[in-house]
Write an enzyme that holds these catalytic residues in place. Structure first.
Site, PDB file in Angstrom:
ATOM      1  N   LYS A   1       0.814  -1.224   0.000  1.00  0.00           N
ATOM      2  CA  LYS A   1       0.000   0.000   0.000  1.00  0.00           C
ATOM      3  C   LYS A   1       0.849   1.276   0.000  1.00  0.00           C
ATOM      4  CE  LYS A   1      -4.152  -2.028   1.965  1.00  0.00           C
ATOM      5  NZ  LYS A   1      -5.200  -2.005   2.979  1.00  0.00           N
TER       6      LYS A   1
ATOM      7  N   ASP B   1      -9.818   2.705   2.025  1.00  0.00           N
ATOM      8  CA  ASP B   1      -9.874   2.043   3.337  1.00  0.00           C
ATOM      9  C   ASP B   1     -10.500   2.961   4.389  1.00  0.00           C
ATOM     10  OD1 ASP B   1      -8.815  -0.436   2.679  1.00  0.00           O
ATOM     11  OD2 ASP B   1      -6.742   0.178   3.057  1.00  0.00           O
TER      12      ASP B   1
HETATM   13  P1  NAP Z   1       0.267  -3.461  10.265  1.00  0.00           P
HETATM   14  O1  NAP Z   1       0.528  -2.248   9.439  1.00  0.00           O
HETATM   15  O2  NAP Z   1       1.255  -4.555  10.305  1.00  0.00           O
HETATM   16  O3  NAP Z   1       0.028  -2.936  11.789  1.00  0.00           O
HETATM   17  C1  NAP Z   1      -0.249  -3.832  12.816  1.00  0.00           C
HETATM   18  C2  NAP Z   1      -0.412  -3.085  14.124  1.00  0.00           C
HETATM   19  O4  NAP Z   1      -0.804  -4.054  15.090  1.00  0.00           O
HETATM   20  C3  NAP Z   1       0.868  -2.445  14.649  1.00  0.00           C
HETATM   21  O5  NAP Z   1       0.556  -1.275  15.350  1.00  0.00           O
HETATM   22  C4  NAP Z   1       1.411  -3.516  15.574  1.00  0.00           C
HETATM   23  O6  NAP Z   1       2.178  -2.990  16.622  1.00  0.00           O
HETATM   24  C5  NAP Z   1       0.118  -4.037  16.175  1.00  0.00           C
HETATM   25  N1  NAP Z   1       0.271  -5.391  16.686  1.00  0.00           N
HETATM   26  C6  NAP Z   1       0.674  -6.489  16.013  1.00  0.00           C
HETATM   27  N2  NAP Z   1       0.652  -7.566  16.830  1.00  0.00           N
HETATM   28  C7  NAP Z   1       0.248  -7.112  18.045  1.00  0.00           C
HETATM   29  C8  NAP Z   1       0.027  -7.746  19.310  1.00  0.00           C
HETATM   30  N3  NAP Z   1       0.231  -9.060  19.493  1.00  0.00           N
HETATM   31  N4  NAP Z   1      -0.389  -6.973  20.333  1.00  0.00           N
HETATM   32  C9  NAP Z   1      -0.600  -5.658  20.183  1.00  0.00           C
HETATM   33  N5  NAP Z   1      -0.411  -5.005  19.018  1.00  0.00           N
HETATM   34  C10 NAP Z   1       0.005  -5.737  17.965  1.00  0.00           C
HETATM   35  O7  NAP Z   1      -1.111  -4.131   9.860  1.00  0.00           O
HETATM   36  P2  NAP Z   1      -2.429  -3.422   9.276  1.00  0.00           P
HETATM   37  O8  NAP Z   1      -2.392  -3.420   7.814  1.00  0.00           O
HETATM   38  O9  NAP Z   1      -2.595  -2.130  10.000  1.00  0.00           O
HETATM   39  O10 NAP Z   1      -3.574  -4.449   9.697  1.00  0.00           O
HETATM   40  C11 NAP Z   1      -4.030  -4.540  11.039  1.00  0.00           C
HETATM   41  C12 NAP Z   1      -5.287  -5.386  11.095  1.00  0.00           C
HETATM   42  O11 NAP Z   1      -6.340  -4.769  10.370  1.00  0.00           O
HETATM   43  C13 NAP Z   1      -5.107  -6.789  10.490  1.00  0.00           C
HETATM   44  O12 NAP Z   1      -5.691  -7.725  11.321  1.00  0.00           O
HETATM   45  C14 NAP Z   1      -5.886  -6.740   9.191  1.00  0.00           C
HETATM   46  O13 NAP Z   1      -6.474  -7.968   8.886  1.00  0.00           O
HETATM   47  C15 NAP Z   1      -6.964  -5.713   9.525  1.00  0.00           C
HETATM   48  N6  NAP Z   1      -7.432  -5.065   8.272  1.00  0.00           N
HETATM   49  C16 NAP Z   1      -8.733  -5.238   7.933  1.00  0.00           C
HETATM   50  C17 NAP Z   1      -9.227  -4.665   6.793  1.00  0.00           C
HETATM   51  C18 NAP Z   1     -10.684  -4.864   6.452  1.00  0.00           C
HETATM   52  O14 NAP Z   1     -11.084  -4.645   5.297  1.00  0.00           O
HETATM   53  N7  NAP Z   1     -11.511  -5.231   7.404  1.00  0.00           N
HETATM   54  C19 NAP Z   1      -8.402  -3.883   5.977  1.00  0.00           C
HETATM   55  C20 NAP Z   1      -7.072  -3.696   6.358  1.00  0.00           C
HETATM   56  C21 NAP Z   1      -6.600  -4.306   7.522  1.00  0.00           C
HETATM   57  P3  NAP Z   1       3.805  -2.963  16.574  1.00  0.00           P
HETATM   58  O15 NAP Z   1       4.159  -1.715  15.801  1.00  0.00           O
HETATM   59  O16 NAP Z   1       4.176  -2.917  17.995  1.00  0.00           O
HETATM   60  O17 NAP Z   1       4.219  -4.231  15.878  1.00  0.00           O
END
Ligand code: NAP
Length: 454
Positions: free
Chosen positions: A261, A297
């Site tokens: 992205k 998004d």
């Molecule tokens: P990302 O950029 O990798 O960010 C993940 C975030 O989660 C970071 O802040 C990370 O913190 C935190 N994190 C990861 N593991 C953790 C844990 N065990 N405990 C606490 N915090 C944790 O991922 P993203 O793209 O933002 O996606 C995040 C979620 O949103 C995913 O589950 C994804 O499936 C969902 N999502 C859904 C949609 C939809 O259409 N519904 C669209 C996009 C994303 P650190 O910086 O400390 O690692």
């Protein structure tokens, strides 16, 4: 055969359309002329007596009556601003956008008896309306042709070559395309476009993206709207190669997912203001060989929470989805706090949008009306939840962006606490409705998207 010409006034739709219809030996339908016939008066008179809304209603009727027409259709400049018109024009048709620079258009339409649509001076009106309609034009079109420096006969010739599948790649480009399709495991796409030169392609760019529901959704929507399109998966380790392949194919649009992205932004011709502010593109529209980046998004987070305008909100997580969520919540005038296990990341994100930040452990002190969960915690097979029922108060709205399983541990905890719950599928549904509109110009309802995903 149905060939549709769209674009601003003065881009050559009528003159090109007449030549094209003549060459193809099919009728030419000029929707403005048909509106005048229906109203029994010229367009300036319709505007004077009844106003623009009445003209648009007549235009809508005319275009609906041409839904199954065979021939060349030239449309009024504003016709594609109504997505219902686009759906009718696109049905079993090929849509060409004719474009020209604002100065060229202004020069061509100077002295016309058509009423202005704004109070602006004519040259300013052209520039303003072109900017306002840009996404509608790019979305509605299958192909874009610049007419500014060309004769109508030359433009008609280009369209004829495209319709007949004669406009293609140079041999070296074809070899490169076929090599990449082979590496991507997309031989079937090569077979499809060779068998059928009019086919357009869309796809999801990601790594991995095998799990994505977008191919199912899009291919069902394309069939539903009678569109000659195929949606595929572009799964590869780098965004640059995916963009290269997309440029070698008759690609109209891309959905972009993890991990591209942000990377993809460096390979696009333009990025809109929302995507630039969020720092991520999840939608690419391709037209006339140019690529335009958008982010839908944030709209996927905004729409299900629109009823909580002005609330106090917490975003859990500080990654890509959290950035789109913060942008959406700020746009709803919410008072936002970002909480993350890595406080630096929370601070960086919060400061970009003038919000507060903290650690996950500080959740209870915020007293939030709205909680948006944007970490992967609770995503299958993880059964954990960052919050327990005791952390949540009745009446709070909890939106978990995780969508597998359909009921996540957080959603279950929120339900037990008497909260309003919004599952992650709603983000996908709402971002997809906006994305489909950007790529095709057609408006779909969230209900239709849910039905197509079922
Ligand atoms: P990302 O950029 O990798 O960010 C993940 C975030 O989660 C970071 O802040 C990370 O913190 C935190 N994190 C990861 N593991 C953790 C844990 N065990 N405990 C606490 N915090 C944790 O991922 P993203 O793209 O933002 O996606 C995040 C979620 O949103 C995913 O589950 C994804 O499936 C969902 N999502 C859904 C949609 C939809 O259409 N519904 C669209 C996009 C994303 P650190 O910086 O400390 O690692």
């Amino acid at each position: 055969m149905k060939v549709v010409l769209v674009g601003f006034r003065g881009t050559g739709k009528t003159s090109v359309g007449r030549i094209l219809a003549n060459r193809l030996r099919v009728p030419f339908y000029d929707t403005d002329a048909l509106v005048e016939r229906r109203a029994g008066m010229p367009i300036p008179e319709i505007f004077r007596q009844y106003g623009e809304a009445h003209f648009r209603a007549l235009e809508r009727e005319v275009i609906a009556s041409l839904r199954t027409a065979e021939g060349v259709i030239g449309t009024g400049g504003g016709a594609v601003c109504d997505p219902a018109n686009v759906a009718d024009l696109r049905r079993h048709g090929t849509v060409f956008l004719l474009s020209a620079a604002p100065e060229v258009i202004h020069e061509r339409i100077a002295g016309s008896d058509r009423p202005g649509l704004t109070d602006l001076p004519p040259a300013e009106e052209v520039r303003t309306l072109l900017a306002q309609r840009k996404n509608a034009y790019l979305g509605a079109a299958d192909a874009c042709i610049y007419t500014g420096t060309r004769t109508p006969a030359g433009v008609a010739e280009t369209i004829l070559r495209q319709i007949r599948g004669e406009a293609g790649l140079f041999p070296a480009e074809r070899r490169e395309r076929d090599g990449l399709l082979g590496k991507f495991g997309l031989e079937t796409v090569r077979e499809m476009i060779e068998r059928d030169p009019g086919l357009l392609v869309c796809g999801i760019a990601g790594n991995p993206c095998a799990h994505s529901k977008s191919p199912l959704l899009y291919n069902r929507l394309f069939a539903h709207f009678g569109m000659h399109y195929h949606y595929t998966r572009f799964e590869w380790p780098d965004a640059e190669t995916i963009v290269r392949l997309a440029n070698l194919l008759p690609t109209k649009g891309l959905s972009v997912t993890i991990p591209f992205k942000t990377d993809v932004m460096g390979h696009l011709d333009e990025t809109d203001d929302h995507a630039a502010a969020i720092g991520a593109v999840n939608t690419v529209v391709r037209c006339g060989g140019r690529m335009y980046g958008h982010n839908t998004d944030w709209l996927g987070v905004r729409a299900p929470l629109a009823h909580r305008q002005g609330a106090r909100a917490v975003v859990l997580g500080a990654g890509g989805a959290a950035a789109a969520a913060v942008y959406a919540l700020v746009s709803l005038d919410m008072d936002v706090t970002v909480l993350s296990r890595t406080p630096d990341a929370a601070q960086r994100l919060a400061e970009r949008f003038g919000c507060l930040w903290g650690r996950l452990e500080e959740f209870k002190g915020v007293d939030a009306d709205v909680v948006v969960h944007a970490t992967p915690v609770g995503m299958e097979p993880d059964t954990r939840s960052l919050l327990a029922p005791g952390d949540l108060e009745r009446g709070t709205t909890v939106f978990d962006l995780v969508y597998t399983p359909p009921e996540t541990p957080l959603i279950r905890a929120a339900r037990e606490a008497g909260c309003e719950t919004i599952p992650g599928t709603e983000m996908f549904v709402h971002q997809a409705t906006e994305q489909f509109r950007l790529i095709t110009g057609i408006a779909v309802s969230p209900a239709l998207v849910r039905e197509m995903l079922a």
